[in-house]
Design an enzyme around this catalytic site. Structure first.
Site, mmCIF file in Angstrom:
data_model
loop_
_atom_site.group_PDB
_atom_site.id
_atom_site.type_symbol
_atom_site.label_atom_id
_atom_site.label_comp_id
_atom_site.label_asym_id
_atom_site.label_seq_id
_atom_site.Cartn_x
_atom_site.Cartn_y
_atom_site.Cartn_z
ATOM 1 N N VAL B 73 0.696 -1.250 0.225
ATOM 2 C CA VAL B 73 -0.010 -0.013 0.376
ATOM 3 C C VAL B 73 0.926 1.905 0.384
ATOM 4 C CG1 VAL B 73 -2.016 1.032 1.804
ATOM 5 C CG2 VAL B 73 -2.194 -0.985 0.966
ATOM 6 N N GLY B 102 12.286 -0.942 0.647
ATOM 7 C CA GLY B 102 12.749 -0.651 -0.546
ATOM 8 C C GLY B 102 12.639 0.943 -1.270
ATOM 9 N N GLU B 103 12.462 0.594 -2.419
ATOM 10 C CA GLU B 103 12.468 1.542 -3.138
ATOM 11 C C GLU B 103 11.171 2.315 -3.078
ATOM 12 O OE1 GLU B 103 12.971 1.520 -8.217
ATOM 13 O OE2 GLU B 103 13.611 2.299 -8.026
ATOM 14 N N THR B 125 16.400 -4.878 0.790
ATOM 15 C CA THR B 125 16.035 -5.928 -0.806
ATOM 16 C C THR B 125 16.869 -6.502 -0.970
ATOM 17 O OG1 THR B 125 16.243 -5.437 -2.819
ATOM 18 C CG2 THR B 125 17.386 -3.662 -1.602
ATOM 19 N N ILE B 126 15.588 -8.087 -0.831
ATOM 20 C CA ILE B 126 16.583 -9.036 -1.153
ATOM 21 C C ILE B 126 17.883 -8.649 -2.304
ATOM 22 C CG2 ILE B 126 14.980 -10.573 0.118
ATOM 23 C CD1 ILE B 126 14.398 -12.092 -1.798
ATOM 24 N N ASP B 127 16.969 -7.901 -2.998
ATOM 25 C CA ASP B 127 17.319 -8.248 -4.815
ATOM 26 C C ASP B 127 18.702 -7.414 -4.117
ATOM 27 O OD1 ASP B 127 15.981 -9.546 -5.504
ATOM 28 O OD2 ASP B 127 14.725 -7.768 -6.727
ATOM 29 N N MET B 169 15.854 -15.203 -8.163
ATOM 30 C CA MET B 169 15.528 -14.081 -8.145
ATOM 31 C C MET B 169 16.339 -12.825 -8.024
ATOM 32 S SD MET B 169 13.736 -14.168 -4.624
ATOM 33 C CE MET B 169 11.485 -14.455 -4.568
ATOM 34 N N ARG B 274 13.101 -15.911 0.274
ATOM 35 C CA ARG B 274 12.586 -14.519 0.878
ATOM 36 C C ARG B 274 11.741 -14.917 2.584
ATOM 37 N NH1 ARG B 274 10.540 -10.460 -0.687
ATOM 38 N NH2 ARG B 274 10.967 -10.465 -2.921
#
Lengths: 341, 341, 341, 341
Positions: B73, B102-103, B125-127, B169, B274
Site C-alpha cells: 500500500v 525498498g525503493e 531489498t533481498i535483490d 530472484m 525470501r
C-alpha cells in the site's frame, strides 16, 4: 608464470575456494601454471609439491578444509630460511608464491619478501583479528555455526529455566562472540577486549531472568574476568604443560550459578567452528581474494595481501595487517551491550 | 519521543531484527517509546497500530518475516496523503517514523519528508539493488538459500549427466545470481545486466561437459536473451494479465537442451528465497541498522536512511538510494565469468 | 474430558510437537479440553497449570524445547505423592494425565497408576535407551546434529592430518554414537556397551591413517575403557561433587595421541544435541505420539505409553519400557565395526 | 566372489552410502571384490564398468548422487536382454549383481533372475511408494528439504497475510506431502490418494485464516482435484509432448485465491528435493541396506531385496515390492487431517 600456493596455520572454511579462485583466474585468463606446496611452509621448504591444474580444483569451493593441507611450520625453522626457499622455488620452476595464512604466515612472508622472494598474501583468520581488511573469510562461517548452536542452546535453557553459557572461539579478540551474540540475542557478551566482573555478568543474567528469559551468555575463549574479581583467571596449564581441561565457559558457569542462584550449564563449541562447508558469503569472499591474489602476482605486488574494502577487493601491504591486532572497538561493544544491558 | 515503525514491501529475512534493534536501542538506552504500524503504510494511513515494548520484540531476531506485517500500500493512495499521515501520527502521539522498505517505500517517504513528516529509513531489498549502502539485509540469506539449493541440484546433475538450470530472484539486477553462482561454482551465470545469446550459453554448457562436469546454470528471473537471438524474450502475461506460468529458467532449459544435445532440467527457487530464519550475517546487519535508525531519530536525521559502509553503519540521504538502481558492474561480472568462461 | 499434559526430564526436540499433536487431536476431533502443568511433576503437585487451547499450540511443532517447561522433580518428593496429585487433579477438574518423559517419569507414572491415577505416557529420551518402542523422538535430531558436527570436524582433521575425537551424548547406551558414527563415516565408534582398550582404538586410528584418512573417532559420554587397560576410567567427581570438567573425549584424546603418534584433538558436542528445531522425522513422530496419547486417554488405556512399531503407532504397558534399558545389540555394533574395523 | 553394483532410475540421497556399505562390508569382512557398472543397466549391457575398491568409496556416504551414475535404460532394450547381460558378467568375471533402484529396476531384475541371472536388490524411491519395506532411503531427506522450504514459505505468508501453496514430489503417492505437511504444520495436505474439491480446500484455507494463521497448503505433484469439480485436472502435455509448464501447485493457487479472496502464491520445490547431502537417517539406512545386500549375495538370495522392518534389516522377494504401490492409507491421512480439518 608458474605460481606456487600454500595454505598455512589453522583450518578455515574457504581455503579451498581461495585456491580454486586463484587457479581458475590465473590459468584460464592469464595462462599461468600453478603448483601447490603441501602443508604450508613445510611443503615449500621441503619441496613437497603437487600439480594444481584446473581439474584439481573443480568443485572444491564448497568443501571445507584445504586440499593442500596445512601446518604451523615456519619457513625460518632450523635448516630452512630464504636460501632454502629460493632453491626450492628454482628447483620447481616457481616464479612467485601466494601464501594464504594468518598473522604468523604473513609475518614470515614479509621477512621472505624483504629477502627478495616474490610473495603475495591472502589473509586468513576465523577470529577476524587481522587488520587491513574489512573481514576475513571463515569468520562468517564460524559466526553462523556459533549462532546456530546458540539457537539450539536457548530452547533448552527455556525448557529448564536455566542459564546457558556458550564458549566460542576468539583467543585475543571477541569478534565471533560479538556477532554470534548479537545474532542469537545473547543476554551477555564477554570478550577479551573488556574485562568484566562476575557481579556485572550476574546482573545481566538476573535482569534477563526477571524479564522472563532463560539467560544466554556467550563468552570468547580468551575472555578474562576482571582481575580484582579473580586473581586466578589466567588460562592455566596442567601438570603436563597442556591447557587445562575446561575452558573459560566451564569455569565461569558455576560462578554465575553461585552469584545468581540460577542453574547454569556451559557448552564449548570448539573445533566445530572452523571446519565444514563454508557459507555462501565466505565462498564468494574467498574466491574473490584468490582471484585477486593471482592478479597481484601478475602485477608483481610482492609484499602485499588481498583485502576487502567495502564491496571491492584491493590490496594492502603486509604491514597493514601486522601492525595491530584488529580488536572489537568500544563503540561496537557498547552498541551490542545496549541490546542486553 | 514516541516512534512509529513500519515494514513495507516484499518480505525479507531480517525485518524482525531491524524492529528489535530499533526498539531495544531506543527504549532501553534513550527512553523512547515505540509503536508499530501494521502492514506497512496501510497501518499508518488507517491508524492501525500496536504497542512495541521490549516484551513484544524479545527473541524475534531469528524469526523470518515481520511481526508488523507488510503490504504494498502507498501512503499516497486514494484517500491518504500527508495530511492523513500527519493526523494519524498526532492521534497516536507519534513524533517520528522509521520506515523499513525498498525503493517504493523510500520514494514515498521522501515525498512525505518533503511535506514535513519526520521519517528516517532503513533500506530493504533481498535483490540488493538499492544504492547508497554496501549491501542490504536479506540478500545474504537469499544467496545462502540459492547456494544450498544449487549444491543439491548439482549432485543430481552429476548422477544423470544432466545440465541443471536454477532460476533465482532478481527482476532488475543479478546480484543473487552472481553471488550464488560463484558460491555454487556455476558454469554459466545469467543476469539482467548482460544480454547473452543461446549460442554463448550453449558454449559454456558444452565446455563444462567437455571438462567432465554436469553443467550448472544460474539465471536471474529478469534475465533476457539477446534480442537478436530471441525477439520474444520479454516476460509475457497470460490471458488474465498474470505473469505467464513458467519463468525464464523453464523457458531456456529446452533451448539449452536443443542447442547442446545435453538433457536439461530447470528448477525455480521462488519464494523460498525470501522467508525463514535469517543468516547470522543478516541478523547482525539488520540489528545494527535498526539501532542506527533509532539513533537517527534522536538526531532528527529526517530524509536519511541507515547504510552500511565497510564495517560501519552510517546514514545517507534517501536520494543516494533512489537515484540509480545498483546493478552488477561489468568488472564484477567479468571476474565471475573468468571462473567458467 | 479434561486432560492435563506435563513434560518431564531433560529437554528433547519434539516435546512441543507432542503437545500440539495431543491438543489438536483431542480438542478438534474429540472435544476434550486440555491444561498444561508447568515444569513436569512440579506443576502437577503444586497445581501450577496453564490453559492449552488450540491457540496456545499453534505453530509450535517446529520449535525446540517445551512451552510447558520441564524439571526433574518427582511426584513422590517430600510433601507430594498420590493424594496430593489426586487433589490437584480434582481441584483443576482434570480427568486424566498425559505424561511425557523418560525412564524416571514413566516409573513414577506407573506407581501413580497403581494408586488409581489415570495416566498415559509418551516415551522421551534423546539417547533412545527406552525399550518398548522402535525409536524415541529427539533421537533423530540428536544424531543429525552430531553428524553435522562430525562432517565439520572431519575437514579440519584432513587439513591438519589430525585425529579428531567427537564426544556425543549417551550415558548408558551408544545409540547416538552408533548412528552418527555410521552416518559420518567414523573410523572408531566407542559405546558404553563395549569396553575397548586403547590398543584397539589406536589400531583403528592407525589403520585409517595408513589408508590416507584423517582418523575420526566418536565416543559416547558413557564409554569406559577396558578395565585392564585403565583402572581409573570411571567418571570422577571433583571436590564439590560435580562431574569432573572434561569428559571421556578429552580424556582419551591424549592417550590416542600417545599411542599412535598422531596429533589428536577432542570436541565435546554437549547440550547442543538436545535443543533447537527438530528434524522433520522427529516432528512427525512426536506429533503422531501426541495424537495417539490423546486417543489412549479416550480409550482409558491407563498405565500404557504410545509406541512406534514399524510404521504404526501402538501402545504398550509402561513395563515394556521399564524392564530393561535398550542397549545397542552386538550384531548392530559388529555391523558398524565392519565399516572401519 | 566378484560382485557388480549398479544404480538405476532417478537420483536419491543415499545412493553413495549404499555403494559404500556394500563394498566395505563385502570386501573387508568377506573378501569379495566389487565392480561398478556405470549409469545403471546401461553400464551392464554395454560392459561399461569401473573398479570399486575401498579407496573408491571412502568418504562418499555424505555425498548426494551416485559415483556410478544413473540412467533409465532397461536391460531389455533393443539389442540387450539376458544373454547380453550374461555375456557381460562373464566377460568381467562378475558372479552376482546388486541392483539399486525403484519399481522399474526391480521389475527388470526380477525378469533377469527368472532367466537365471544372480541379482539381489536394494529398493530406492524418494517417493516412498515401494511396498515390502517400512521406508526407502532418500525419503527422509526429501521430507526434510520440503519441510525446511515450508518453514521459510510460512514466514512470508505471515508477513503478507497470504496463502502459500508448496508443491512437493509424489506422482502417484502422497508420502512426502503427508510427512512434510505434518512437520511444517500445513493447513491442507493434498495427495494423489484423495481427490478433493476446491470447496474443501477453500474451507480449510478460510478456517486457518479465521484462526489468525497465514494458510499453508502442501500439494503432491500427482494430486488431482475432484473430477466433478474439475474435468480438466489431468496433467496436460504441451504441443511438443512435454509436461505443461506449471504444475498442480501453480494451477490450483489462482483457484484457491478466487474461492477464498485470500492472495495466494505457489512454489514448486522440484529437483532440489532429490539431491544433495543425505540426512543422517538416510545415510544410516542406506549404509545398512548396502551391507545387507552384500550379505544377501553371500547367501545367494537371488530375487530378493534388502528391506527395513522395524529396526532390523531383513530381505523380501522382489514381488513384495512390486505387487502393489504403497499408498498413504486412509487412517494416516485422516490422522493428519485431524491437525487442520
Amino acid at each position: 608464470m608458474r605460481i606456487g600456493i600454500l595454505t598455512s596455520g589453522g583450518d578455515a572454511p574457504g581455503l579451498n575456494a581461495v585456491i580454486r579462485g586463484a587457479v581458475l583466474r590465473g590459468s584460464v585468463v592469464d595462462g599461468h601454471e600453478f603448483v601447490g606446496f603441501r602443508d604450508g611452509w613445510r611443503g615449500l621448504v621441503e619441496g613437497d609439491a603437487m600439480p594444481l591444474a584446473r581439474t584439481q580444483v573443480r568443485g572444491i569451493a564448497r568443501d571445507g578444509g584445504t586440499i593442500l593441507g596445512s601446518s604451523r611450520v615456519s619457513p625460518y625453522r632450523e635448516g630452512a630460511g630464504p636460501e632454502v626457499v629460493r632453491a626450492v622455488l628454482a628447483a620447481h620452476g616457481v616464479d612467485a608464491v601466494i601464501a594464504v595464512g594468518g598473522e604468523g604466515t604473513l609475518a614470515a612472508a614479509r621477512r621472505l619478501v624483504d629477502e627478495g622472494i616474490p610473495i603475495v598474501g591472502v589473509p586468513k583468520t576465523i577470529d577476524n583479528d587481522l587488520d587491513g581488511t574489512d573481514v576475513t573469510f571463515g569468520f562468517d562461517t564460524a559466526v553462523q555455526i556459533a549462532t546456530d548452536a546458540m539457537d539450539r542452546l536457548r530452547t533448552t535453557g527455556d525448557s529448564h529455566g536455566r542459564c546457558m553459557v556458550a564458549e566460542v572461539m576468539g583467543r585475543h579478540v571477541g569478534w565471533i562472540a560479538l556477532h554470534s551474540g548479537i545474532a542469537a540475542g545473547a543476554h551477555a557478551i564477554l570478550v577479551p577486549e573488556r574485562r568484566t566482573t562476575i557481579e556485572q555478568i550476574a546482573a545481566w543474567v538476573t535482569s534477563a531472568r526477571e524479564r522472563g528469559r532463560a539467560p544466554l551468555v556467550v563468552v570468547a575463549e580468551g575472555f578474562l574476568l576482571d582481575q580484582a574479581d579473580d586473581p586466578h583467571s589466567e588460562r592455566g596449564l596442567d601438570a603436563f604443560g597442556r591447557p587445562r581441561l575446561g575452558g573459560i565457559g566451564e569455569r565461569i558457569a558455576p560462578r554465575i550459578e553461585a552469584a545468581t542462584g540460577i542453574e547454569t550449564r556451559a557448552a564449548t563449541l570448539g573445533h566445530v567452528q572452523r571446519g565444514g562447508v563454508p557459507t555462501a558469503f565466505d565462498r564468494v569472499l574467498a574466491t574473490r581474494l584468490g582471484q585477486a591474489a593471482s592478479d597481484m602476482v601478475g602485477r608483481a605486488e610482492w609484499g602485499r595481501m588481498a583485502s576487502l574494502r567495502g564491496t571491492e577487493i584491493t590490496s594492502v601491504p603486509f604491514a597493514a595487517a601486522l601492525d595491530a591486532l584488529k580488536t572489537v572497538p568500544e563503540h561496537r561493544y557498547d552498541e551490542a551491550a545496549a541490546l542486553f544491558g
